[in-house]
Design a protein around this motif. Structure first.
Motif, mmCIF file in Angstrom:
data_model
loop_
_atom_site.group_PDB
_atom_site.id
_atom_site.type_symbol
_atom_site.label_atom_id
_atom_site.label_comp_id
_atom_site.label_asym_id
_atom_site.label_seq_id
_atom_site.Cartn_x
_atom_site.Cartn_y
_atom_site.Cartn_z
ATOM 1 N N UNK A 97 32.193 2.476 40.129
ATOM 2 C CA UNK A 97 32.184 1.448 41.172
ATOM 3 C C UNK A 97 33.545 0.762 41.266
ATOM 4 N N UNK A 98 34.165 0.517 40.121
ATOM 5 C CA UNK A 98 35.495 -0.097 40.115
ATOM 6 C C UNK A 98 36.509 0.802 40.801
ATOM 7 N N UNK A 113 46.066 -0.404 43.901
ATOM 8 C CA UNK A 113 46.995 -0.264 42.782
ATOM 9 C C UNK A 113 46.796 1.127 42.165
ATOM 10 N N UNK A 114 47.723 2.033 42.412
ATOM 11 C CA UNK A 114 47.599 3.415 41.917
ATOM 12 C C UNK A 114 47.554 3.461 40.391
ATOM 13 N N UNK A 115 48.303 2.587 39.741
ATOM 14 C CA UNK A 115 48.301 2.558 38.275
ATOM 15 C C UNK A 115 46.921 2.148 37.753
ATOM 16 N N UNK A 116 46.332 1.147 38.401
ATOM 17 C CA UNK A 116 44.992 0.705 38.011
ATOM 18 C C UNK A 116 43.976 1.820 38.258
ATOM 19 N N UNK A 117 44.102 2.504 39.401
ATOM 20 C CA UNK A 117 43.206 3.627 39.713
ATOM 21 C C UNK A 117 43.317 4.729 38.662
ATOM 22 N N UNK A 163 40.367 5.939 36.198
ATOM 23 C CA UNK A 163 39.965 7.353 36.166
ATOM 24 C C UNK A 163 39.995 7.895 34.742
ATOM 25 N N UNK A 164 41.029 7.536 34.004
ATOM 26 C CA UNK A 164 41.134 7.971 32.607
ATOM 27 C C UNK A 164 39.972 7.422 31.796
ATOM 28 N N UNK A 224 34.558 8.093 29.104
ATOM 29 C CA UNK A 224 33.136 7.736 28.991
ATOM 30 C C UNK A 224 32.271 8.947 29.317
ATOM 31 N N UNK A 225 32.650 9.700 30.351
ATOM 32 C CA UNK A 225 31.900 10.911 30.722
ATOM 33 C C UNK A 225 31.868 11.895 29.551
#
Length: 135
Positions: free
Chosen positions: A48-49, A60-64, A68-69, A74-75
């Motif tokens: 969701x985030x 913010x690409x860095x935040x994205x 994702x990492x 978690x996955x």
């Protein structure tokens, strides 16, 4: 007995199948696994985030990238959980049975001989881009 009654009887037989019962047990164990449920909740929050950040005009690409990492980590933890592994294995076995039953009914409805109609399991490479379709 009409065809609907027979379909209901088939449904009852499916629910008595070993692979169905194993799937139900594995589902129950996964649902009761507090750590697994926490990880799934964490995964959903990360997803969701990511969606929220990605939909921003000034994202913010860095935040994205970081989200994702974190989501991939978690996955990985979810997929290595013993109850998730057991659930996936049980689901795979039951899906083979369910696909066979559905294929026999579908092919019979299309005029195939019910005695020889069956599901031919395709070998999946895991890449949907080269896939001709499941089953």
């Amino acid at each position: 007995m009409d065809i609907i009654s027979q379909a209901r009887e088939l449904g009852k037989l499916i629910q008595q199948e070993e692979s169905y019962l194993a799937l139900q047990s594995a589902q129950s164990n996964a649902d009761a696994d507090i750590e697994l449920q926490r990880l799934i909740g964490d995964f959903n929050l990360k997803r969701m985030s990511i969606n929220n950040e990605a939909s921003k005009k000034d994202r913010d690409q860095e935040k994205l990238s970081q989200l994702n990492t974190e989501m991939r980590e978690v996955y990985s933890q979810i997929m290595s959980n013993e109850n998730m592994i057991a659930y996936n294995e049980a689901k795979e076995k039951f899906d083979v049975l369910a696909n066979r039953v559905l294929a026999i009914v579908q092919q019979s409805a299309e005029g195939a001989d019910p005695e020889t109609a069956d599901y031919t399991q395709s070998s999946c490479s895991g890449s949907c881009s080269t896939c001709g379709g499941c089953g």
